[in-house]
Scaffold this motif. Sequence first.
Motif, short mmCIF file in Angstrom:
data_model
loop_
_atom_site.label_atom_id
_atom_site.label_comp_id
_atom_site.label_asym_id
_atom_site.label_seq_id
_atom_site.Cartn_x
_atom_site.Cartn_y
_atom_site.Cartn_z
N LEU A 24 -18.35 2.82 -0.94
CA LEU A 24 -18.24 1.95 -2.12
C LEU A 24 -16.91 2.10 -2.85
N ILE A 25 -15.96 2.80 -2.25
CA ILE A 25 -14.66 3.05 -2.88
C ILE A 25 -13.67 1.97 -2.44
N ALA A 26 -12.97 1.39 -3.42
CA ALA A 26 -11.90 0.40 -3.17
C ALA A 26 -12.36 -0.75 -2.29
N ILE A 27 -13.47 -1.39 -2.68
CA ILE A 27 -14.02 -2.50 -1.92
C ILE A 27 -13.90 -3.79 -2.71
N VAL A 28 -14.03 -4.91 -2.03
CA VAL A 28 -14.07 -6.22 -2.67
C VAL A 28 -15.19 -7.03 -2.02
N ASP A 29 -15.58 -8.09 -2.71
CA ASP A 29 -16.58 -8.99 -2.14
C ASP A 29 -15.89 -9.94 -1.16
N PRO A 30 -16.65 -10.57 -0.26
CA PRO A 30 -16.02 -11.41 0.77
C PRO A 30 -15.17 -12.56 0.22
N LEU A 31 -15.57 -13.19 -0.87
CA LEU A 31 -14.78 -14.30 -1.40
C LEU A 31 -13.47 -13.81 -2.01
N ALA A 33 -11.85 -11.21 -1.42
CA ALA A 33 -10.99 -10.59 -0.42
C ALA A 33 -9.96 -11.56 0.13
N PHE A 34 -10.30 -12.84 0.19
CA PHE A 34 -9.42 -13.81 0.82
C PHE A 34 -8.67 -14.70 -0.17
N LEU A 35 -8.73 -14.37 -1.46
CA LEU A 35 -7.90 -15.02 -2.47
C LEU A 35 -6.80 -14.04 -2.83
N MET A 36 -5.55 -14.42 -2.60
CA MET A 36 -4.45 -13.48 -2.77
C MET A 36 -3.41 -14.01 -3.75
N ALA A 37 -3.11 -13.20 -4.75
CA ALA A 37 -2.11 -13.58 -5.73
C ALA A 37 -0.76 -13.75 -5.05
N SER A 55 -11.24 -3.84 2.65
CA SER A 55 -12.53 -3.17 2.73
C SER A 55 -13.53 -4.05 1.99
N ILE A 56 -14.52 -4.57 2.70
CA ILE A 56 -15.40 -5.59 2.14
C ILE A 56 -16.86 -5.11 2.13
N LEU A 57 -17.54 -5.40 1.02
CA LEU A 57 -18.98 -5.15 0.90
C LEU A 57 -19.63 -6.46 0.50
N ASP A 58 -20.59 -6.92 1.31
CA ASP A 58 -21.28 -8.16 0.97
C ASP A 58 -22.70 -7.93 0.44
N GLY A 59 -23.02 -6.67 0.17
CA GLY A 59 -24.33 -6.33 -0.35
C GLY A 59 -25.22 -5.70 0.70
N LEU A 60 -25.13 -6.18 1.92
CA LEU A 60 -25.93 -5.63 3.02
C LEU A 60 -25.07 -4.97 4.08
N SER A 61 -23.79 -5.30 4.11
CA SER A 61 -22.89 -4.79 5.14
C SER A 61 -21.59 -4.33 4.51
N ARG A 62 -21.03 -3.28 5.05
CA ARG A 62 -19.70 -2.80 4.65
C ARG A 62 -18.84 -2.83 5.90
N TYR A 127 -2.78 -17.77 -3.07
CA TYR A 127 -2.98 -18.19 -1.69
C TYR A 127 -4.49 -18.26 -1.45
N VAL A 128 -4.94 -19.35 -0.86
CA VAL A 128 -6.36 -19.54 -0.57
C VAL A 128 -6.54 -19.93 0.89
N PRO A 129 -7.72 -19.64 1.46
CA PRO A 129 -7.98 -20.12 2.81
C PRO A 129 -8.10 -21.65 2.82
N VAL A 130 -7.33 -22.32 3.65
CA VAL A 130 -7.45 -23.77 3.78
C VAL A 130 -8.24 -24.14 5.03
N SER A 131 -8.38 -23.18 5.95
CA SER A 131 -9.27 -23.39 7.09
C SER A 131 -9.64 -22.05 7.71
N VAL A 132 -10.82 -22.03 8.32
CA VAL A 132 -11.30 -20.87 9.06
C VAL A 132 -11.89 -21.39 10.36
N GLN A 133 -11.52 -20.78 11.46
CA GLN A 133 -12.08 -21.14 12.77
C GLN A 133 -12.57 -19.86 13.42
#
Length: 159
Positions: A24-31, A33-37, A55-62, A127-133
């Motif tokens: 639980l140290i230095a984590i972010v949520d999935p959303l 994580a992909f928004l970058m200043a 390092s991402i934690l979505d509540g059920l998975s790290r 910076y935001v994700p404009v597409s994911v494949q």
Amino acid sequence: VKTMSVDPPAVLDSNQTPIEPKHLIAIVDPLSAFLMAAGKVEGSTQAGLCDRALSILDGLSRYDVKLEQQGTGTIVQKGFAGNTTVCRVVFKPVAGQIGETGRGRSASPDSDRILVTFGRVSTMDLYVPVSVQAQTQFGRASVALTEISVDPARSAASR
């Protein structure tokens, strides 16, 4: 994060590692994580956008995600136009419900086939994700940003 709880509690298989306080140290949520200043990227080239590990934690998975530069391009969408950067996603399970019983995905997603394209929203300096494949066990999945709208008054107030 100091503590967390899941209600109802997650049921892990014997081969899955429980999420512990060290996860639980230095984590972010999935959303987030992909928004970058943009300011964090500007010291390098736009390609530096992919030079990061998350390092991402979505509540059920790290899990850890490493981004690697794959290319550049341009895009024109409603509310956004400009250069883009394509990053390959390297996914590394760490703890929690990761695997077929956790979420219906394989324990090792084909990270060679997960690509995120980032574009800069200049009015938000972000910076935001404009597409994911991604290639999934069910076939190819593709998500694309079709429009971005920014309220200038709210955006300026949040800075």
